[in-house]
Design a protein around this motif. Sequence first.
Motif, PDB file in Angstrom:
ATOM      1  N   LYS A  56      27.486  67.462  84.438  1.00 38.83           N
ATOM      2  CA  LYS A  56      26.943  67.976  83.179  1.00 38.83           C
ATOM      3  C   LYS A  56      25.514  67.504  82.948  1.00 38.83           C
ATOM      4  N   SER A  57      25.253  66.230  83.186  1.00 39.92           N
ATOM      5  CA  SER A  57      23.897  65.729  82.949  1.00 39.92           C
ATOM      6  C   SER A  57      22.900  66.336  83.932  1.00 39.92           C
ATOM      7  N   ILE A  58      23.309  66.560  85.159  1.00 37.48           N
ATOM      8  CA  ILE A  58      22.429  67.190  86.148  1.00 37.48           C
ATOM      9  C   ILE A  58      22.111  68.623  85.727  1.00 37.48           C
ATOM     10  N   ILE A  59      23.130  69.354  85.319  1.00 34.45           N
ATOM     11  CA  ILE A  59      22.938  70.751  84.899  1.00 34.45           C
ATOM     12  C   ILE A  59      22.045  70.822  83.668  1.00 34.45           C
ATOM     13  N   LEU A  60      22.319  69.985  82.673  1.00 40.33           N
ATOM     14  CA  LEU A  60      21.497  69.985  81.455  1.00 40.33           C
ATOM     15  C   LEU A  60      20.042  69.675  81.774  1.00 40.33           C
ATOM     16  N   SER A  61      19.828  68.673  82.583  1.00 44.00           N
ATOM     17  CA  SER A  61      18.465  68.298  82.962  1.00 44.00           C
ATOM     18  C   SER A  61      17.773  69.435  83.711  1.00 44.00           C
ATOM     19  N   LYS A  62      18.484  70.031  84.647  1.00 44.43           N
ATOM     20  CA  LYS A  62      17.928  71.131  85.441  1.00 44.43           C
ATOM     21  C   LYS A  62      17.577  72.327  84.560  1.00 44.43           C
ATOM     22  N   ARG A  63      18.469  72.674  83.672  1.00 43.21           N
ATOM     23  CA  ARG A  63      18.226  73.831  82.808  1.00 43.21           C
ATOM     24  C   ARG A  63      17.096  73.577  81.824  1.00 43.21           C
ATOM     25  N   LYS A  64      16.965  72.345  81.355  1.00 45.62           N
ATOM     26  CA  LYS A  64      15.856  72.022  80.448  1.00 45.62           C
ATOM     27  C   LYS A  64      14.532  72.102  81.182  1.00 45.62           C
ATOM     28  N   THR A  65      14.468  71.502  82.368  1.00 49.80           N
ATOM     29  CA  THR A  65      13.196  71.427  83.079  1.00 49.80           C
ATOM     30  C   THR A  65      12.826  72.720  83.796  1.00 49.80           C
ATOM     31  N   GLN A  66      13.799  73.510  84.165  1.00 45.44           N
ATOM     32  CA  GLN A  66      13.492  74.748  84.885  1.00 45.44           C
ATOM     33  C   GLN A  66      13.598  75.960  83.968  1.00 45.44           C
ATOM     34  N   THR A  67      14.786  76.262  83.519  1.00 46.02           N
ATOM     35  CA  THR A  67      15.041  77.479  82.761  1.00 46.02           C
ATOM     36  C   THR A  67      14.338  77.484  81.412  1.00 46.02           C
ATOM     37  N   LEU A  68      14.595  76.458  80.617  1.00 49.75           N
ATOM     38  CA  LEU A  68      14.041  76.423  79.267  1.00 49.75           C
ATOM     39  C   LEU A  68      12.523  76.286  79.299  1.00 49.75           C
ATOM     40  N   ALA A  69      12.003  75.455  80.182  1.00 50.95           N
ATOM     41  CA  ALA A  69      10.553  75.293  80.282  1.00 50.95           C
ATOM     42  C   ALA A  69       9.879  76.620  80.639  1.00 50.95           C
ATOM     43  N   LYS A  70      10.486  77.378  81.537  1.00 46.88           N
ATOM     44  CA  LYS A  70       9.928  78.684  81.932  1.00 46.88           C
ATOM     45  C   LYS A  70       9.973  79.660  80.762  1.00 46.88           C
ATOM     46  N   LEU A  71      11.069  79.681  80.022  1.00 48.65           N
ATOM     47  CA  LEU A  71      11.178  80.568  78.862  1.00 48.65           C
ATOM     48  C   LEU A  71      10.117  80.233  77.812  1.00 48.65           C
ATOM     49  N   VAL A  72       9.923  78.935  77.574  1.00 50.78           N
ATOM     50  CA  VAL A  72       8.923  78.513  76.593  1.00 50.78           C
ATOM     51  C   VAL A  72       7.529  78.909  77.066  1.00 50.78           C
ATOM     52  N   GLU A  73       7.254  78.706  78.330  1.00 54.69           N
ATOM     53  CA  GLU A  73       5.943  79.087  78.881  1.00 54.69           C
ATOM     54  C   GLU A  73       5.705  80.584  78.707  1.00 54.69           C
ATOM     55  N   ASP A  74       6.700  81.397  79.032  1.00 54.82           N
ATOM     56  CA  ASP A  74       6.579  82.845  78.876  1.00 54.82           C
ATOM     57  C   ASP A  74       6.399  83.230  77.408  1.00 54.82           C
ATOM     58  N   LEU A  75       7.117  82.546  76.520  1.00 59.81           N
ATOM     59  CA  LEU A  75       7.011  82.805  75.086  1.00 59.81           C
ATOM     60  C   LEU A  75       5.603  82.496  74.581  1.00 59.81           C
ATOM     61  N   VAL A  76       5.061  81.373  74.980  1.00 56.79           N
ATOM     62  CA  VAL A  76       3.713  80.982  74.557  1.00 56.79           C
ATOM     63  C   VAL A  76       2.678  81.980  75.084  1.00 56.79           C
ATOM     64  N   LYS A  77       2.824  82.401  76.331  1.00 55.86           N
ATOM     65  CA  LYS A  77       1.901  83.391  76.891  1.00 55.86           C
ATOM     66  C   LYS A  77       1.957  84.697  76.111  1.00 55.86           C
ATOM     67  N   GLU A  78       3.174  85.155  75.808  1.00 54.33           N
ATOM     68  CA  GLU A  78       3.329  86.409  75.058  1.00 54.33           C
ATOM     69  C   GLU A  78       2.765  86.257  73.649  1.00 54.33           C
ATOM     70  N   ALA A  79       2.974  85.110  73.025  1.00 58.26           N
ATOM     71  CA  ALA A  79       2.435  84.867  71.683  1.00 58.26           C
ATOM     72  C   ALA A  79       0.910  84.912  71.700  1.00 58.26           C
ATOM     73  N   GLU A  80       0.316  84.326  72.719  1.00 54.15           N
ATOM     74  CA  GLU A  80      -1.143  84.374  72.843  1.00 54.15           C
ATOM     75  C   GLU A  80      -1.612  85.808  73.024  1.00 54.15           C
ATOM     76  N   HIS A  81      -0.901  86.545  73.850  1.00 50.78           N
ATOM     77  CA  HIS A  81      -1.243  87.952  74.101  1.00 50.78           C
ATOM     78  C   HIS A  81      -1.185  88.769  72.805  1.00 50.78           C
ATOM     79  N   LEU A  82      -0.212  88.442  71.955  1.00 54.50           N
ATOM     80  CA  LEU A  82      -0.036  89.160  70.690  1.00 54.50           C
ATOM     81  C   LEU A  82      -0.813  88.516  69.534  1.00 54.50           C
ATOM     82  N   GLN A  83      -1.602  87.508  69.874  1.00 54.97           N
ATOM     83  CA  GLN A  83      -2.422  86.786  68.897  1.00 54.97           C
ATOM     84  C   GLN A  83      -1.573  86.161  67.781  1.00 54.97           C
ATOM     85  N   VAL A  84      -0.451  85.602  68.179  1.00 59.95           N
ATOM     86  CA  VAL A  84       0.413  84.871  67.254  1.00 59.95           C
ATOM     87  C   VAL A  84       0.020  83.404  67.372  1.00 59.95           C
ATOM     88  N   GLY A  85      -0.364  82.817  66.260  1.00 61.09           N
ATOM     89  CA  GLY A  85      -0.800  81.432  66.251  1.00 61.09           C
ATOM     90  C   GLY A  85       0.353  80.460  66.406  1.00 61.09           C
TER      91      GLY A  85
END
Length: 128
Positions: free
Chosen positions: A79-108
């Motif tokens: 469980k701890s390995i999966i949680l760590s992996k998903r936070k550092t890989q999956t969630l980090a990528k989603l956040v990065e994509d979200l921030v990029k899209e927000a910048e593209h849409l001029q969302v502060g």
Amino acid sequence: MILNSDSIKPIYIQIAEWLETEILGGSIETDAKVYSQYQLAEMLNINPATAAKGLNLLAEEHILYKKRGLGMFVSAEAKSIILSKRKTQTLAKLVEDLVKEAEHLQVGETELLDMIRSAKHKLEGDRK
């Protein structure tokens, strides 16, 4: 489990992620035996080698461990390995994509954080 054969994600990775989700959700507990490659192959109508690749991926990540002649089992650290992996890989990528899209849409930043808080509150309300 339903495999998405149209996905760009390989089937063996879909299998590994499904097993991870089952472990996180408590459906498969620590030290419990997981499906064999042949059981997965029959359940999902896939080649046993593909199923084995998904299982071996989890073993390489120390989420599963092998007992010679008995099969694969869920590790104590799974469980701890999966949680760590998903936070550092999956969630980090989603956040990065979200921030990029927000910048593209001029969302502060403030507006974006407000949107995230709102979505979090909505989810918490839906759980009640």
